[in-house]
Design an enzyme around this catalytic site. Sequence first.
Site, short mmCIF file in Angstrom:
data_model
loop_
_atom_site.label_atom_id
_atom_site.label_comp_id
_atom_site.label_asym_id
_atom_site.label_seq_id
_atom_site.Cartn_x
_atom_site.Cartn_y
_atom_site.Cartn_z
N GLU A 16 -3.06 9.11 6.48
CA GLU A 16 -2.65 8.35 6.53
C GLU A 16 -1.61 7.51 7.70
OE1 GLU A 16 -4.22 6.31 2.32
OE2 GLU A 16 -2.20 6.35 2.92
N HIS A 40 1.36 -1.71 -0.06
CA HIS A 40 0.12 0.05 0.39
C HIS A 40 1.11 1.54 -0.37
CE1 HIS A 40 -2.42 3.02 0.87
NE2 HIS A 40 -2.30 3.81 1.76
O1 CDP Z 1 -3.77 0.39 -3.61
P1 CDP Z 1 -3.79 1.41 -4.62
O2 CDP Z 1 -4.05 2.94 -4.06
O3 CDP Z 1 -3.15 1.50 -6.02
O4 CDP Z 1 -5.21 1.31 -5.22
P2 CDP Z 1 -6.82 1.92 -4.49
O5 CDP Z 1 -7.23 1.26 -5.68
O6 CDP Z 1 -6.75 2.58 -3.09
O7 CDP Z 1 -7.29 0.36 -3.91
C1 CDP Z 1 -7.05 -0.29 -3.06
C2 CDP Z 1 -6.24 -1.46 -2.63
O8 CDP Z 1 -8.39 -2.41 -2.84
C3 CDP Z 1 -5.37 -2.51 -3.76
O9 CDP Z 1 -4.29 -1.90 -3.87
C4 CDP Z 1 -6.68 -3.26 -3.61
O10 CDP Z 1 -5.42 -4.43 -3.24
C5 CDP Z 1 -7.27 -3.62 -3.69
N1 CDP Z 1 -8.15 -3.49 -4.93
C6 CDP Z 1 -9.17 -5.07 -5.35
O11 CDP Z 1 -9.00 -5.52 -4.65
N2 CDP Z 1 -9.91 -4.70 -6.72
C7 CDP Z 1 -9.97 -3.10 -7.35
N3 CDP Z 1 -10.67 -3.44 -7.74
C8 CDP Z 1 -9.69 -2.31 -6.12
C9 CDP Z 1 -8.47 -2.87 -5.61
MG MG Z 2 -5.12 3.93 -3.40
#
Ligand code: CDP
Ligand code: MG
Length: 202
Positions: free
Chosen positions: A171, A160
């Site tokens: 955060e 993350h």
């Molecule tokens: O982590 P990041 O900021 O790249 O993505 P986010 O859009 O903030 O989503 C948080 C976390 O949710 C992701 O890192 C994935 O582990 C999960 N996720 C998922 O499982 N399926 C999705 N369609 C989008 C996000």
């Molecule tokens: Mg995110």
Amino acid sequence: MNTHFKHEQTLVVIKPDGIQRSLIGEVIQRYERVGLKLVAIKMVVPTEEFIEKHYTLDPEWRRITGEKSIKGFKDKGLTPPTEDPLELTGLLLGKLKKYMTSGPVIAMVWQGAHSVAIVRKITGGTEPLTSPVGTIRGDYVLDSYQMSESDIRSVRNIIHASGSVAEAKNEIVHWFTKDEIIDYKIVQEQIMYDVNLDGIFG
Ligand code: CDP
Ligand code: MG
């Protein structure tokens, strides 16, 4: 006031799959070698409440994440599980709580100029399948929206990393107390930030 670029901070969490894949050292090295400074680190097992709070600190996260995921499906010519971004993130949050509490994680604060954007660049995009080679998510993991959706679980992407400076601020206080963040200097900061490179010649 610490307003210079070099004071920008970002939160990184090595997720349970990153720990299980023995990638702790590898991940830390990536952020360290670019010139960022590690100012806080701890291993914790988060609770589901803590994870829900973490992802919903930004009231816009539900909409943005839902829209981004739907676009991810459509860009590959696939049908998203729902057309409603909020419904999609509702489902996602349940899966994220299971994923993020499945084992220990390592939370860190990295500091340096443009640390939020630099860390996101090194980390890669949310979906490992479409994350560029050279990024952590592109190099060390092979998950996809399609596979995680079909197996009814979160996308496993090792890290993350805060998505914006505002997100990072919220955060960091969610994960760390003030006295867990250490204010110190590393000597190489001189070569990155000093206006005049004095003192190199003997
Ligand atoms: O982590 P990041 O900021 O790249 O993505 P986010 O859009 O903030 O989503 C948080 C976390 O949710 C992701 O890192 C994935 O582990 C999960 N996720 C998922 O499982 N399926 C999705 N369609 C989008 C996000
Ligand atoms: Mg995110």
